[in-house]
Structure formats: structure tokens, C-alpha cells
Design a protein around this motif. Sequence first.
Motif, short mmCIF file in Angstrom:
data_model
loop_
_atom_site.label_atom_id
_atom_site.label_comp_id
_atom_site.label_asym_id
_atom_site.label_seq_id
_atom_site.Cartn_x
_atom_site.Cartn_y
_atom_site.Cartn_z
N LEU A 28 0.83 -1.21 0.00
CA LEU A 28 0.00 0.00 0.00
C LEU A 28 0.87 1.26 0.00
CD1 LEU A 28 -2.81 1.35 0.21
CD2 LEU A 28 -2.52 1.24 2.69
N LEU A 29 1.92 1.26 0.81
CA LEU A 29 2.83 2.42 0.79
C LEU A 29 3.47 2.61 -0.58
CD1 LEU A 29 4.68 2.25 4.23
CD2 LEU A 29 2.84 3.79 3.54
N GLY A 30 3.87 1.51 -1.22
CA GLY A 30 4.44 1.59 -2.56
C GLY A 30 3.43 2.11 -3.57
N TRP A 31 2.17 1.65 -3.46
CA TRP A 31 1.14 2.10 -4.37
C TRP A 31 0.88 3.60 -4.19
CZ3 TRP A 31 -3.90 3.92 -3.39
CH2 TRP A 31 -4.70 4.05 -4.53
N LEU A 32 0.82 4.05 -2.92
CA LEU A 32 0.63 5.47 -2.67
C LEU A 32 1.80 6.30 -3.21
CD1 LEU A 32 -0.83 5.35 0.96
CD2 LEU A 32 -2.04 5.98 -1.14
N ALA A 33 3.01 5.80 -3.03
CA ALA A 33 4.18 6.51 -3.55
C ALA A 33 4.14 6.55 -5.09
CB ALA A 33 5.46 5.85 -3.06
N ASP A 34 3.70 5.45 -5.70
CA ASP A 34 3.56 5.45 -7.17
C ASP A 34 2.56 6.49 -7.64
OD1 ASP A 34 5.38 3.54 -8.03
OD2 ASP A 34 3.95 1.88 -7.91
N ARG A 35 1.43 6.58 -6.95
CA ARG A 35 0.41 7.57 -7.32
C ARG A 35 0.95 9.00 -7.15
NH1 ARG A 35 -4.66 6.26 -9.29
NH2 ARG A 35 -5.50 7.92 -8.02
N TRP A 36 1.69 9.21 -6.09
CA TRP A 36 2.20 10.54 -5.77
C TRP A 36 3.31 10.95 -6.74
CZ3 TRP A 36 6.45 11.96 -2.00
CH2 TRP A 36 6.45 13.32 -1.75
N LEU A 37 4.21 10.00 -7.06
CA LEU A 37 5.36 10.32 -7.90
C LEU A 37 5.13 10.05 -9.39
CD1 LEU A 37 8.13 8.84 -5.59
CD2 LEU A 37 7.55 11.25 -5.89
N GLY A 38 4.04 9.38 -9.72
CA GLY A 38 3.75 9.08 -11.12
C GLY A 38 4.61 7.95 -11.67
N VAL A 43 5.30 -0.06 -6.17
CA VAL A 43 4.40 -1.03 -5.55
C VAL A 43 5.08 -2.40 -5.49
CG1 VAL A 43 3.12 -1.66 -7.64
CG2 VAL A 43 2.04 -1.86 -5.42
N ALA A 44 5.80 -2.78 -6.54
CA ALA A 44 6.52 -4.06 -6.54
C ALA A 44 7.63 -4.07 -5.49
CB ALA A 44 7.09 -4.35 -7.92
N ILE A 45 8.33 -2.97 -5.38
CA ILE A 45 9.38 -2.87 -4.36
C ILE A 45 8.77 -2.94 -2.97
CG2 ILE A 45 11.11 -1.31 -3.36
CD1 ILE A 45 11.74 -0.42 -6.23
N GLY A 46 7.65 -2.29 -2.77
CA GLY A 46 6.97 -2.34 -1.48
C GLY A 46 6.51 -3.74 -1.11
N ILE A 47 5.97 -4.47 -2.10
CA ILE A 47 5.52 -5.84 -1.84
C ILE A 47 6.70 -6.73 -1.47
CG2 ILE A 47 4.58 -7.89 -2.97
CD1 ILE A 47 2.65 -5.96 -4.45
N LEU A 48 7.79 -6.62 -2.21
CA LEU A 48 8.97 -7.44 -1.91
C LEU A 48 9.58 -7.08 -0.56
CD1 LEU A 48 10.68 -7.55 -5.42
CD2 LEU A 48 9.45 -9.39 -4.25
N ALA A 49 9.66 -5.78 -0.26
CA ALA A 49 10.20 -5.36 1.04
C ALA A 49 9.29 -5.83 2.17
CB ALA A 49 10.36 -3.84 1.08
#
Length: 78
Positions: A28-38, A43-49
Motif C-alpha cells: 500500500l505504501l508503494g502504491w501510494l508513492a507510485d500515485r504521488w510520484l507518477g 508497488v513491486a518494491i513495497g511488496i517485496l520489502a
Amino acid sequence: MSQPEEKPKGDPWHAFGYVVAGVAFYGLLGWLADRWLGTTFLVAIGILAGAALGIYMTAQRFRTEPPAQPDSPKTDEQ
């Protein structure tokens, strides 16, 4: 004298919960960062981490301690 807190014996649902919670939270944090940064890869990095941290927390929680060794060897010599 108080007794040390006993760790769980290895409930697999706790281990499953740690991994799923890590994947969900950091995904979720990765997805939010993707949305914010474009971007599209965070999201993949967040899931793996999250999976890695969940496995680490599981290993730390269910680690078995080796039996305590006496401070000095006992000998029957006099």
C-alpha cells in the motif's frame, strides 16, 4: 522471582499474518508513492520489502534459543 515470558510454540497463523501484513502494508505504501510520484515500480518494491520484513519478523519471533550453558565446568576433582 518472575518467570521469563514464554514465546509461542510456532503457530503457523502468526507467521502467515506477519507475511501478509507486511506485504499489504508496504504494498500500500508503494502504491501510494507510485500515485504521488507518477511511477509504476514502487508497488513491486513495497511488496517485496514487506514480504522480506514479514519473513524476518517471523524468524525473530519463532527463533529457538539454545539451552544455557553453565558459566564454569563442574569437576569432581579436589
